[in-house]
Design a protein around this motif. Structure first.
Motif, mmCIF file in Angstrom:
data_model
loop_
_atom_site.group_PDB
_atom_site.id
_atom_site.type_symbol
_atom_site.label_atom_id
_atom_site.label_comp_id
_atom_site.label_asym_id
_atom_site.label_seq_id
_atom_site.Cartn_x
_atom_site.Cartn_y
_atom_site.Cartn_z
ATOM 1 N N CYS A 226 0.855 -1.182 0.000
ATOM 2 C CA CYS A 226 0.000 0.000 0.000
ATOM 3 C C CYS A 226 0.895 1.238 0.000
ATOM 4 N N ASP A 227 0.762 2.059 -1.018
ATOM 5 C CA ASP A 227 1.574 3.258 -1.141
ATOM 6 C C ASP A 227 1.313 4.213 0.025
ATOM 7 N N ASP A 228 2.337 4.973 0.403
ATOM 8 C CA ASP A 228 2.199 5.916 1.510
ATOM 9 C C ASP A 228 1.101 6.946 1.249
ATOM 10 N N ALA A 229 0.902 7.305 -0.019
ATOM 11 C CA ALA A 229 -0.148 8.270 -0.349
ATOM 12 C C ALA A 229 -1.523 7.710 -0.011
ATOM 13 N N LEU A 230 -1.704 6.407 -0.195
ATOM 14 C CA LEU A 230 -2.980 5.781 0.143
ATOM 15 C C LEU A 230 -3.150 5.655 1.648
ATOM 16 N N ILE A 231 -2.047 5.434 2.355
ATOM 17 C CA ILE A 231 -2.129 5.399 3.814
ATOM 18 C C ILE A 231 -2.519 6.778 4.348
ATOM 19 N N SER A 284 -1.251 -7.263 -6.345
ATOM 20 C CA SER A 284 -0.227 -7.190 -5.297
ATOM 21 C C SER A 284 -0.159 -5.821 -4.657
ATOM 22 N N PHE A 285 -1.076 -4.923 -5.013
ATOM 23 C CA PHE A 285 -1.041 -3.557 -4.496
ATOM 24 C C PHE A 285 -2.466 -3.046 -4.314
ATOM 25 N N VAL A 286 -2.597 -2.058 -3.436
ATOM 26 C CA VAL A 286 -3.898 -1.488 -3.094
ATOM 27 C C VAL A 286 -4.204 -0.300 -3.992
ATOM 28 N N LEU A 287 -5.461 -0.201 -4.429
ATOM 29 C CA LEU A 287 -5.944 0.943 -5.190
ATOM 30 C C LEU A 287 -6.920 1.755 -4.341
ATOM 31 N N VAL A 327 -13.375 13.828 0.641
ATOM 32 C CA VAL A 327 -11.918 13.716 0.802
ATOM 33 C C VAL A 327 -11.264 13.422 -0.550
ATOM 34 N N PRO A 328 -10.266 14.227 -0.955
ATOM 35 C CA PRO A 328 -9.617 14.016 -2.255
ATOM 36 C C PRO A 328 -8.923 12.654 -2.327
ATOM 37 N N VAL A 329 -9.044 12.022 -3.478
ATOM 38 C CA VAL A 329 -8.399 10.729 -3.712
ATOM 39 C C VAL A 329 -7.000 10.967 -4.282
ATOM 40 N N PRO A 330 -5.985 10.309 -3.729
ATOM 41 C CA PRO A 330 -4.616 10.536 -4.228
ATOM 42 C C PRO A 330 -4.432 9.987 -5.643
#
Length: 330
Positions: A226-231, A284-287, A327-330
């Protein structure tokens, strides 16, 4: 983005397992895909589930079906106002011949525990369940006993009946990873249910998951990236739910409907469930879509609504929907 350490073969094997579980569940469950996927999500993520819906929507059947598909030990506890903590966790039995006490373990000592109509239990029973759910142990006498691993609680509650019920304390609600609201079936789904005359409940299902399969699913979940921007996006979603006492809310401020917001535990749960959604898709990654998909079930029971929300007939799901739009989506 951090490189994913598991191979595509593991992801493919995982998706095959999930699809096999869904196919097996469809032998009994008609039109309850969201319910079964939610149960699978919470189990893989190591959390517990609160199921809310009127009687007759196959909540208990879904839990029993999952237990048989997973091959895990299953116990059902029917909660009533006169239930005692010892009826759940167990008690000490005096053996007169030996002059000693022996431990009789309660039904909570199982891998999958169905807490049916949990909101009928008193505060003492709720505290016993809280220890079991959070600490994965129970105390009988002066000794603490570890619960089996995996340990998975699925609790049901009836939203329309208030007599003889107790509201679950916020501390216990926060221990449920998900709250799944089970809706009425669609017309075509109800037609299929009625046509079978309830015979689907007796259709046999086979075991799909082995202990190694369960370990694989949980291991892969921890490796989903999970990318830091999504966290940061997840943290923003939970932070918005916390009213600022120093700021006077305007009529356009959604937080005026929230008395107490989501705790950091909600953010952790949202991350885990978003990872599970990615895993179910073989990614393998979160969207961002994974986060949005998981948000209602993760957050709806963690928001304490204000009196103004009750006066305006605003629900937690409506608030969450507006937060996701805001809330804005990254």
């Amino acid at each position: 983005m951090e490189k994913y350490s598991a191979g595509g073969e593991e992801l493919a094997a995982c998706r095959t397992l999930i699809e096999a579980c869904r196919t097996e569940a469809h032998k009994r469950l008609i039109g309850q895909d969201v319910l079964f996927d939610g149960i699978m999500t919470a189990f893989i993520a190591g959390g517990h589930v609160l199921l809310e819906g009127v009687p007759g929507l196959a909540k208990t059947l879904a839990v029993k079906t999952f237990a048989q598909i997973s091959g895990l030990d299953f116990k059902r506890i029917q909660f009533t106002p006169d239930l005692l903590p010892a009826d759940v966790s167990g008690t000490l039995i005096y053996e007169q011949g030996k002059g000693t006490f022996s431990v009789r373990k309660g039904p909570v000592f199982a891998n999958v525990v169905l807490a049916d109509e949990i909101n009928r239990a008193s505060a003492k029973v709720q505290s016993a369940m809280l220890e079991a759910m959070e600490e994965r142990q129970v105390t009988i006498g002066e000794t603490s006993y570890a619960l089996p691993e995996p340990f998975f609680v699925l609790a049901t509650q009836n939203p329309i009946e208030q007599e003889g019920t107790y509201n679950l304390p916020e501390a216990e609600l926060d221990r449920f990873l998900l709250k799944i609201v089970v809706p009425y079936p669609k017309a075509e789904e109800e037609f299929a249910v009625v046509k079978t005359g309830g015979a689907a409940a007796s259709v046999p299902v086979r075991r799909i998951l082995t202990s190694s399969d369960i370990s694989l699913l949980r291991k892969l979940l921890s490796k989903i990236v999970c990318d830091d921007a999504l966290i940061e996006y997840i943290v923003s979603l939970t932070a918005v739910t916390r009213p600022d006492p120093d700021k006077k809310a305007s009529v356009h401020d959604i937080t005026r409907y929230i008395a107490f917001g989501a705790s950091p535990r909600a953010g952790i749960a949202l991350l885990q469930c978003a990872k599970a959604a990615a895993l179910f898709q073989g990614r393998s990654f979160v969207l961002p879509e994974d986060v949005k998909l998981a948000a209602p079930a993760v957050m709806r029971h963690r928001l304490v609504l204000s009196y103004e929300a009750a006066a305006d007939s605003v629900t937690a799901d409506e608030i969450i929907s507006r937060i996701l739009d805001f809330v804005p989506v990254p």
